[in-house]
Design an enzyme around this catalytic site. Structure first.
Site, PDB file in Angstrom:
ATOM      1  CE  LYS A  11     -30.946  17.917  49.284  1.00 54.89           C
ATOM      2  NZ  LYS A  11     -31.429  16.523  49.091  1.00 54.89           N
ATOM      3  CE1 TYR A  51     -31.121  16.624  43.650  1.00 60.14           C
ATOM      4  CE2 TYR A  51     -32.691  18.354  44.186  1.00 60.14           C
ATOM      5  CZ  TYR A  51     -31.593  17.579  44.519  1.00 60.14           C
ATOM      6  OH  TYR A  51     -30.975  17.769  45.736  1.00 60.14           O
ATOM      7  CG  ASN A 114     -31.094  14.336  52.054  1.00 60.64           C
ATOM      8  OD1 ASN A 114     -31.320  15.448  51.590  1.00 60.64           O
ATOM      9  ND2 ASN A 114     -30.714  13.318  51.308  1.00 60.64           N
ATOM     10  CG  HIS A 117     -27.198  18.739  45.892  1.00 60.05           C
ATOM     11  ND1 HIS A 117     -27.549  17.589  45.230  1.00 60.05           N
ATOM     12  CD2 HIS A 117     -26.267  19.361  45.106  1.00 60.05           C
ATOM     13  CE1 HIS A 117     -26.879  17.524  44.082  1.00 60.05           C
ATOM     14  NE2 HIS A 117     -26.101  18.590  43.977  1.00 60.05           N
ATOM     15  CD  GLU A 128     -25.047  19.016  40.772  1.00 59.71           C
ATOM     16  OE1 GLU A 128     -25.639  17.932  40.639  1.00 59.71           O
ATOM     17  OE2 GLU A 128     -24.413  19.320  41.806  1.00 59.71           O
TER      18      GLU A 128
HETATM   19  P1  ADP Z   1     -27.496  12.387  47.188  1.00 56.08           P
HETATM   20  O1  ADP Z   1     -28.248  13.645  47.577  1.00 56.08           O
HETATM   21  O2  ADP Z   1     -26.862  11.747  48.396  1.00 56.08           O
HETATM   22  O3  ADP Z   1     -26.530  12.611  46.062  1.00 56.08           O
HETATM   23  P2  ADP Z   1     -29.208  11.073  45.232  1.00 56.08           P
HETATM   24  O4  ADP Z   1     -28.499  11.889  44.200  1.00 56.08           O
HETATM   25  O5  ADP Z   1     -29.279   9.596  45.025  1.00 56.08           O
HETATM   26  O6  ADP Z   1     -28.582  11.338  46.689  1.00 56.08           O
HETATM   27  O7  ADP Z   1     -30.700  11.579  45.366  1.00 56.08           O
HETATM   28  C1  ADP Z   1     -31.006  12.954  45.338  1.00 56.08           C
HETATM   29  C2  ADP Z   1     -31.956  13.273  46.461  1.00 56.08           C
HETATM   30  O8  ADP Z   1     -33.196  12.595  46.217  1.00 56.08           O
HETATM   31  C3  ADP Z   1     -31.510  12.784  47.840  1.00 56.08           C
HETATM   32  O9  ADP Z   1     -30.677  13.681  48.501  1.00 56.08           O
HETATM   33  C4  ADP Z   1     -32.825  12.636  48.553  1.00 56.08           C
HETATM   34  O10 ADP Z   1     -33.286  13.894  49.050  1.00 56.08           O
HETATM   35  C5  ADP Z   1     -33.745  12.171  47.450  1.00 56.08           C
HETATM   36  N1  ADP Z   1     -33.822  10.699  47.445  1.00 56.08           N
HETATM   37  C6  ADP Z   1     -32.912   9.828  47.008  1.00 56.08           C
HETATM   38  N2  ADP Z   1     -33.313   8.554  47.169  1.00 56.08           N
HETATM   39  C7  ADP Z   1     -34.531   8.627  47.732  1.00 56.08           C
HETATM   40  C8  ADP Z   1     -35.480   7.669  48.149  1.00 56.08           C
HETATM   41  N3  ADP Z   1     -35.244   6.355  48.015  1.00 56.08           N
HETATM   42  N4  ADP Z   1     -36.619   8.128  48.707  1.00 56.08           N
HETATM   43  C9  ADP Z   1     -36.861   9.438  48.828  1.00 56.08           C
HETATM   44  N5  ADP Z   1     -36.002  10.417  48.460  1.00 56.08           N
HETATM   45  C10 ADP Z   1     -34.841  10.014  47.918  1.00 56.08           C
HETATM   46 MG    MG Z   2     -26.852  13.098  44.099  1.00 57.40          MG
END
Ligand code: ADP
Ligand code: MG
Length: 142
Positions: A11, A51, A114, A117, A128
């Site tokens: 990211k 997304y 974070n 992805h 994807e």
């Molecule tokens: P992951 O990336 O671990 O698969 P998710 O698919 O649940 O997580 O969510 C996609 C992305 O959305 C996350 O990587 C994060 O950047 C963002 N995200 C998820 N939950 C939150 C939240 N509660 N607050 C802010 N951003 C979030």
């Molecule tokens: Mg995810």
């Protein structure tokens, strides 16, 4: 065990930190091969479509804004149990909850920024990979 392919994105926060190589090294030293890659600066339309599964979530707009804040590095990883292996290397979505030694624990600042992805299942991996590498199959063909 099966050879799988999964989609990974480094990211904008991690690209800006100049740690693409360090993250690639995590993949390579853990048995994941980079079989396709490209750097891209996503449009809001592309990030929103990628997304789309999260479009009703309260964080959707922030997520899209973050994903288009700078270039990303997109790759297909291949290896034994690649989907789960990549998720294991990534660590929990919230870096504060991520296990020590995971990519998110070591390179991420917050749940928004974070670092990486990774596809979360065989079905999402196929969608994807096709989204960013049209014509590339989820199966390695070996
Ligand atoms: P992951 O990336 O671990 O698969 P998710 O698919 O649940 O997580 O969510 C996609 C992305 O959305 C996350 O990587 C994060 O950047 C963002 N995200 C998820 N939950 C939150 C939240 N509660 N607050 C802010 N951003 C979030
Ligand atoms: Mg995810």
């Amino acid at each position: 065990m099966a050879i799988e392919r999964t989609l990974s994105i480094i990211k904008p926060d991690a690209v800006a930190k100049n740690v693409i190589g360090k993250i690639y090294s995590r993949f390579e030293t853990n048995g994941l091969k980079i079989v396709a890659s490209k750097m891209a600066w996503l449009s809001a339309q592309e990030a929103g479509q990628f997304y789309a599964v999260h479009k009703e979530r309260p964080f959707f707009k922030d997520l899209v804004d973050f994903m288009i804040s700078g270039p990303v590095m997109i790759q297909v990883l291949e290896g034994e149990n690649a989907i789960a292996k990549n998720r294991e290397l990534m660590g929990a979505t919230d870096p504060k909850k991520a296990d020590p030694g995971t990519i998110r624990a070591d390179f991420a600042e917050s749940i928004d920024a974070n670092a990486v992805h990774g596809s979360d299942g065989a079905d999402t991996a196929a969608v994807e990979i096709g989204f960013f590498f049209p014509g590339m199959n989820v199966f390695s063909g070996r």
